[in-house]
Motif scaffolding. Structure first.
Motif, mmCIF file in Angstrom:
data_model
loop_
_atom_site.group_PDB
_atom_site.id
_atom_site.type_symbol
_atom_site.label_atom_id
_atom_site.label_comp_id
_atom_site.label_asym_id
_atom_site.label_seq_id
_atom_site.Cartn_x
_atom_site.Cartn_y
_atom_site.Cartn_z
ATOM 1 N N ILE A 182 7.304 -28.939 -3.249
ATOM 2 C CA ILE A 182 8.144 -29.924 -3.937
ATOM 3 C C ILE A 182 9.050 -30.584 -2.902
ATOM 4 C CG2 ILE A 182 9.769 -30.325 -5.823
ATOM 5 C CD1 ILE A 182 7.169 -28.980 -6.706
ATOM 6 N N MET A 183 8.971 -31.904 -2.848
ATOM 7 C CA MET A 183 9.854 -32.651 -1.949
ATOM 8 C C MET A 183 11.052 -33.178 -2.707
ATOM 9 S SD MET A 183 7.892 -34.966 0.868
ATOM 10 C CE MET A 183 9.339 -35.509 1.775
ATOM 11 N N GLN A 184 12.184 -33.127 -2.031
ATOM 12 C CA GLN A 184 13.408 -33.676 -2.596
ATOM 13 C C GLN A 184 14.247 -34.172 -1.431
ATOM 14 O OE1 GLN A 184 15.202 -31.125 -5.731
ATOM 15 N NE2 GLN A 184 17.133 -31.559 -4.707
ATOM 16 N N ILE A 227 1.555 -32.034 -2.700
ATOM 17 C CA ILE A 227 2.965 -32.374 -2.496
ATOM 18 C C ILE A 227 3.425 -33.186 -3.698
ATOM 19 C CG2 ILE A 227 4.663 -33.574 -1.062
ATOM 20 C CD1 ILE A 227 3.026 -32.930 1.365
ATOM 21 N N MET A 228 4.413 -32.650 -4.394
ATOM 22 C CA MET A 228 4.945 -33.327 -5.571
ATOM 23 C C MET A 228 6.410 -33.658 -5.321
ATOM 24 S SD MET A 228 3.098 -31.066 -8.562
ATOM 25 C CE MET A 228 3.163 -32.378 -9.786
ATOM 26 N N GLY A 229 6.997 -34.397 -6.215
ATOM 27 C CA GLY A 229 8.401 -34.757 -6.043
ATOM 28 C C GLY A 229 8.683 -36.069 -6.730
ATOM 29 N N LYS A 230 9.961 -36.267 -7.048
ATOM 30 C CA LYS A 230 10.370 -37.481 -7.750
ATOM 31 C C LYS A 230 10.081 -38.715 -6.904
ATOM 32 C CE LYS A 230 14.211 -35.371 -10.247
ATOM 33 N NZ LYS A 230 15.657 -35.179 -10.239
ATOM 34 N N ASN A 231 10.068 -39.871 -7.563
ATOM 35 C CA ASN A 231 9.997 -41.149 -6.862
ATOM 36 C C ASN A 231 11.089 -41.238 -5.815
ATOM 37 O OD1 ASN A 231 7.952 -42.955 -7.539
ATOM 38 N ND2 ASN A 231 8.833 -43.217 -9.594
ATOM 39 N N TYR A 290 8.797 -27.779 -17.441
ATOM 40 C CA TYR A 290 10.259 -27.708 -17.361
ATOM 41 C C TYR A 290 10.898 -28.842 -16.565
ATOM 42 C CZ TYR A 290 9.197 -22.961 -18.894
ATOM 43 O OH TYR A 290 8.713 -21.891 -19.578
ATOM 44 N N GLY A 291 10.079 -29.696 -15.947
ATOM 45 C CA GLY A 291 10.640 -30.781 -15.143
ATOM 46 C C GLY A 291 11.136 -30.281 -13.806
ATOM 47 N N TYR A 292 11.683 -31.177 -13.005
ATOM 48 C CA TYR A 292 12.103 -30.798 -11.657
ATOM 49 C C TYR A 292 13.320 -29.865 -11.662
ATOM 50 C CZ TYR A 292 8.559 -33.660 -9.542
ATOM 51 O OH TYR A 292 7.353 -34.158 -9.152
ATOM 52 N N ASN A 293 13.954 -29.709 -12.831
ATOM 53 C CA ASN A 293 15.076 -28.764 -12.931
ATOM 54 C C ASN A 293 14.614 -27.341 -12.660
ATOM 55 O OD1 ASN A 293 16.750 -30.818 -13.639
ATOM 56 N ND2 ASN A 293 16.358 -30.568 -15.822
ATOM 57 N N TYR A 294 13.297 -27.133 -12.861
ATOM 58 C CA TYR A 294 12.683 -25.818 -12.656
ATOM 59 C C TYR A 294 12.988 -25.245 -11.281
ATOM 60 C CZ TYR A 294 8.536 -23.215 -10.957
ATOM 61 O OH TYR A 294 7.692 -22.346 -10.355
ATOM 62 N N ILE A 295 13.102 -26.142 -10.293
ATOM 63 C CA ILE A 295 13.318 -25.636 -8.928
ATOM 64 C C ILE A 295 14.794 -25.474 -8.587
ATOM 65 C CG2 ILE A 295 11.164 -26.375 -7.860
ATOM 66 C CD1 ILE A 295 12.883 -28.878 -6.914
ATOM 67 N N ASN A 296 15.687 -25.998 -9.421
ATOM 68 C CA ASN A 296 17.102 -25.937 -9.059
ATOM 69 C C ASN A 296 17.796 -24.678 -9.592
ATOM 70 O OD1 ASN A 296 17.079 -28.357 -7.643
ATOM 71 N ND2 ASN A 296 17.281 -29.513 -9.545
ATOM 72 N N THR A 319 0.945 -36.202 -5.421
ATOM 73 C CA THR A 319 0.814 -36.654 -6.808
ATOM 74 C C THR A 319 2.102 -36.445 -7.599
ATOM 75 O OG1 THR A 319 -0.465 -36.463 -8.843
ATOM 76 C CG2 THR A 319 -0.141 -34.438 -7.603
ATOM 77 N N HIS A 320 2.221 -37.240 -8.637
ATOM 78 C CA HIS A 320 3.340 -37.132 -9.572
ATOM 79 C C HIS A 320 3.002 -36.210 -10.718
ATOM 80 C CE1 HIS A 320 6.649 -39.670 -8.938
ATOM 81 N NE2 HIS A 320 5.960 -40.773 -8.813
ATOM 82 N N TYR A 321 1.676 -36.153 -10.995
ATOM 83 C CA TYR A 321 1.254 -35.562 -12.254
ATOM 84 C C TYR A 321 0.426 -34.319 -12.047
ATOM 85 C CZ TYR A 321 2.627 -40.125 -13.862
ATOM 86 O OH TYR A 321 3.336 -41.248 -14.106
ATOM 87 N N GLN A 322 0.575 -33.386 -12.962
ATOM 88 C CA GLN A 322 -0.159 -32.136 -12.913
ATOM 89 C C GLN A 322 -1.643 -32.361 -13.188
ATOM 90 O OE1 GLN A 322 -0.869 -29.973 -15.979
ATOM 91 N NE2 GLN A 322 -1.733 -28.405 -14.634
#
Ligand code: ADP
Ligand code: MG
Length: 250
Positions: A223-225, A37-41, A244-250, A207-210
């Motif tokens: 990805i959690m948002q 499970i990943m996702g921004k702070n 690509y950063g979290y923009n990849y999912i948008n 985790t935050h990191y790959q």
């Protein structure tokens, strides 16, 4: 391979201090699976981890959590723990005045007792726990110190993995187990986790990191948002995110 369902989360909504943090989350985990499970702070990852473990500060306002088909939504944390849920904290707490060996033995025996299995006396437990510390490449002096007291960030994380190795959990939730680890400790810990993992249990890796996911390969990456899972992919998803950063999912 057996594909029994271990965990199902159905339309979960969670508040703390009247603020909704988890906003309609669904997740299903089968035996033998590793889910990242990943996702921004601030997206709600640690909240989700604590709610699965039964943390009393959070209020579930809607939805259900099932463990092996049994509704555990409102069960006490110790009951969930005895049934095989284990949470390694993002920020493990220090417990002054309690030796690590005593803490581990009491946790181990409480689980054995709840499952009507044989408890261990201090001497037999000492043999068992010494094997576990060797397994995770931890110095046995950490057993006689107070729980996490004065441990470095990395040592605290290792102590969480020691508990995981000891309690043989069905579902282990590891919340940023990689933070604060140097590369050698990351490799050792990842190796231990890979050995503990089998076809009957399951792991949630937050985790935050790959980086961590190079050593422990997930079957699914979520990805959690804003309190929801907005994307589910495979092991490649983390690599795409790194690029690509979290923009990849948008
Ligand atoms: P993550 O682990 O993804 O970084 P958290 O689950 O720790 O996110 O936090 C999710 C959101 O919930 C954050 O905005 C955080 O500020 C908020 N939050 C967590 N605990 C509390 C609390 N005790 N009171 C108010 N807000 C909280
Ligand atoms: Mg967190």
């Amino acid at each position: 391979m057996n594909h029994n369902n271990i965990l199902t989360i159905d339309n979960l909504h969670v508040t703390i201090n009247h603020t909704e943090i988890i906003k309609g989350l669904n997740l299903s985990i089968n035996q033998g699976e590793i889910h990242a499970i990943m996702g921004k702070n601030g997206s709600g990852k640690s909240t989700l981890a604590k709610v699965i473990a039964g943390h009393p500060s959070y209020t579930i306002t809607q939805g259900n959590i099932y463990l092996y088909g049994e509704d555990i939504t409102f069960q006490e944390p110790e009951e969930r723990s005895h049934k095989g849920i284990f949470l390694a904290f993002q920020y493990p707490i220090e417990i002054p005045g309690v030796s690590n060996a005593d803490f581990l033995r009491l946790a181990y025996n409480a689980q054995k007792k709840a499952n009507k299995e044989c408890e261990l006396d201090p001497l037999s437990f000492f043999d068992l726990i010494n094997k576990k510390t060797e397994f995770i490449d931890m110095d046995s002096t950490f057993l006689t110190r107070n729980v996490n007291e004065g441990f470095s960030g990395g040592e605290k994380k290792k102590n969480e993995i020691l508990q995981m190795a000891l309690l043989k959990s069905q579902l282990s939730i590891l919340d940023e187990i990689d933070s604060g680890l140097d590369i050698d400790a990351l490799k050792t810990i990842s190796n231990s986790i890979n050995v503990i993992k089998n076809d009957n249990n399951a792991i949630i890796l937050i985790t935050h990191y790959q980086r961590l996911l190079n050593y422990i390969i997930p079957h699914y990456t979520h990805i959690m948002q804003d309190g929801k899972i907005v994307h589910t992919g495979d092991a490649n998803t983390a690599k795409q995110l790194e690029k690509y950063g979290y923009n990849y999912i948008n």
